[in-house]
Design a protein around this motif. Structure first.
Motif, mmCIF file in Angstrom:
data_model
loop_
_atom_site.group_PDB
_atom_site.id
_atom_site.type_symbol
_atom_site.label_atom_id
_atom_site.label_comp_id
_atom_site.label_asym_id
_atom_site.label_seq_id
_atom_site.Cartn_x
_atom_site.Cartn_y
_atom_site.Cartn_z
ATOM 1 N N ASP A 1 -14.557 -5.409 -1.824
ATOM 2 C CA ASP A 1 -15.438 -5.100 -1.029
ATOM 3 C C ASP A 1 -16.894 -6.592 -1.552
ATOM 4 O O ASP A 1 -17.660 -7.231 -0.732
ATOM 5 C CB ASP A 1 -16.654 -4.110 -2.451
ATOM 6 N N ARG B 1 0.736 -1.345 -0.230
ATOM 7 C CA ARG B 1 -0.148 0.393 -0.043
ATOM 8 C C ARG B 1 0.786 0.808 0.321
ATOM 9 O O ARG B 1 0.659 2.307 -0.890
ATOM 10 C CB ARG B 1 -1.081 -0.219 1.465
ATOM 11 N N SER C 1 -7.219 -6.450 2.914
ATOM 12 C CA SER C 1 -7.261 -5.831 1.233
ATOM 13 C C SER C 1 -8.548 -4.522 0.992
ATOM 14 O O SER C 1 -8.717 -4.099 -0.044
ATOM 15 C CB SER C 1 -7.054 -6.290 -0.129
ATOM 16 N N LYS C 2 -9.797 -5.304 2.127
ATOM 17 C CA LYS C 2 -11.014 -4.730 2.075
ATOM 18 C C LYS C 2 -11.487 -4.472 0.432
ATOM 19 O O LYS C 2 -12.326 -3.788 -0.352
ATOM 20 C CB LYS C 2 -10.413 -2.690 2.101
ATOM 21 N N LYS D 1 -7.898 -0.157 -4.476
ATOM 22 C CA LYS D 1 -8.275 0.269 -3.686
ATOM 23 C C LYS D 1 -7.599 1.975 -3.332
ATOM 24 O O LYS D 1 -8.254 2.352 -2.899
ATOM 25 C CB LYS D 1 -7.910 -0.212 -1.788
ATOM 26 N N LEU E 1 -14.615 -3.562 -5.563
ATOM 27 C CA LEU E 1 -14.161 -4.537 -5.820
ATOM 28 C C LEU E 1 -14.571 -6.123 -5.778
ATOM 29 O O LEU E 1 -14.898 -6.080 -4.540
ATOM 30 C CB LEU E 1 -12.595 -4.345 -5.320
ATOM 31 N N ASP F 1 -9.039 4.316 -5.527
ATOM 32 C CA ASP F 1 -9.931 5.152 -5.391
ATOM 33 C C ASP F 1 -11.225 3.975 -5.684
ATOM 34 O O ASP F 1 -12.556 4.905 -5.935
ATOM 35 C CB ASP F 1 -10.518 5.934 -5.033
#
Length: 434
Positions: free
Chosen positions: A185, A99, A182-183, A153, A160, A156
């Motif tokens: 979705d 990141r 990794s967040k 991510k 995902l 933005d």
């Protein structure tokens, strides 16, 4: 004994031998393409119904609804909680480094106004929705999740969606934990060409995406090729590659293991060593034959090294860099003194590892730069996956009355020259009195 090829750059047949070594016929299997075409057409027509049928058939499941194939965020968090402290710590540290690296990449919108008061610029916006394909079952590629999801991510991307097959219901906690970190979705337990079709065309349950990224088998690769144009794709990657340039001063065991690290991917992977030191090449060959028996994937490594590997004696490091540019490898290790003096000689490589301690394996997992890299000499014209792959750019043009007069005359002359009268008149209307 492994029968790896040995070349010398001064022999008359070197160029032809190198050409044969690099040749890779990535022939499309007509049978695979035909099956994929049928699956994609069926998904496009029957949507969820076809998706459930193919998933149940190929992954030996018994889903009755596409909603049965979606994992919740709770499922992802449960997988994260199921990891050992060492596994979780490794994933989180790798994610943080990836990141941090990618946060330095974003392309910004920009604009300027020229002397005739015309505003020109570029607006950068993220993609709305991206699909991420991840191999599943016994395969465990959490690093692929991190490398594909995190730059999306950072860019933005609004949504995902990850797809990962679960043959016979087998889920991989590290893969799902990586999705949580990794967040991602939404996650659907589907795979193969049917998953690519669902992402590309959309179904009643799975929304259509704008771009599909991530690795897969021959059916996934064929499906990505076929849906390109309907959606974007990252690339259709070939076998993994490593090229090591060494001055002969690195531990030969290190170099042998670096060559193994790519050869173990599959039988078509390519590992090449360039060195001006013939004795060092002998030492590496000895290390290869001594260490191969310790490798769980020794049969794969042996096949890859014998079919597509080589130890090449060059005249000097200058020539080694020139040959490296011809090869344009996915991974290039400069295992030499003062590698910073040689890096500017390299024009074509997916990732460049500087110095004896920068092994390719660190780049695969946790150094920070992306491990999704161009293969099969495409490093001559393409780049690693990055934030920019999840963004698009729109041109900005705002024209003043003064600018319309100046630009209109130029456009009019050029439009008439191309035989496009409406173009010319459209420009003229802005500055000619009617």
């Amino acid at each position: 004994m492994i029968q790896i090829k040995r070349f010398n750059s001064i022999t008359p047949d070197f160029d032809s031998n190198l050409e044969k070594l690099l040749a890779f016929e990535n022939a499309q299997d007509n049978a695979v393409d035909s099956i994929v075409t049928t699956i994609l057409a069926d998904i496009r027509k029957r949507k969820d119904t076809a998706l459930i049928e193919y998933t149940n058939r190929f992954d030996r499941l018994s889903a009755t609804s596409a909603k049965d194939l979606e994992l919740t965020q709770n499922h992802l968090q449960q997988s994260l909680a199921a990891l050992s402290p060492a596994q979780r710590n490794a994933l989180e540290q790798a994610a943080q480094r990836i990141r941090s690296y990618h946060e330095k990449q974003p392309l910004n919108s920009w604009q300027y106004t020229d002397p005739d008061d015309t505003l020109l610029g570029q607006k950068v916006t993220p993609l709305d929705r991206v699909g991420l394909y991840v191999p599943g079952g016994k395969a465990s590629y959490p690093s692929s999740v991190l490398m594909n999801a995190i730059p999306a991510k950072v860019a933005d991307v609004k949504e995902l969606i990850m797809v990962v097959p679960t043959p016979a219901g087998e889920r991989n906690d590290m893969v799902l934990a990586a999705a949580a970190i990794s967040k991602v979705d939404r996650v659907f337990t589907i795979g193969g060409a049917q998953a690519i079709g669902a992402l590309a065309y959309g179904t009643e349950t799975i929304p259509q995406v704008d771009k599909i990224v991530g690795p897969g088998n021959a059916y996934v690769a064929a499906a990505k090729r076929q849906v390109f144009g309907i959606v974007g794709i990252d690339m259709v990657a070939g076998p993994s590659e490593i090229l090591v340039i060494c001055d002969g001063k690195t531990d030969p065991d290190w170099i042998a293991m670096d060559l193994f690290s790519q050869a173990e991917h599959d039988e078509l992977a390519q590992s090449i060593l360039l060195s001006p030191d013939a004795e060092f090449l002998d030492q590496v060959m000895h290390s290869i034959n001594r260490l191969i028996s310790e490798m769980p994937r020794k049969d794969v490594i042996r096949t890859a090294l014998e079919n597509r590997g080589a130890l090449i004696q060059v005249q000097d490091l200058e020539e080694a860099c020139a040959i490296a540019n011809r090869i344009a490898p996915e991974h290039l290790e400069l295992s030499v003194d003062q590698p910073e003096n040689w890096v500017n000689k390299i024009r074509h490589a997916g990732a460049i590892f500087l110095g004896r301690h920068a092994c390719e394996a660190l780049g695969d997992y946790c150094a920070g730069p992306n491990h999704v890299l161009p293969t099969s000499r495409t490093a001559r014209f393409s780049s690693p996956l990055g934030v920019y792959d999840f963004q698009k750019r729109s041109s900005l043009i705002q024209v003043s009355q003064q600018g319309a007069a100046k630009l209109g005359e130029i456009a009019s002359v050029l439009a008439y020259g191309e035989g496009l009268q409406a173009h010319a008149l459209s420009a003229e209307y802005r500055y000619k009195k009617q």
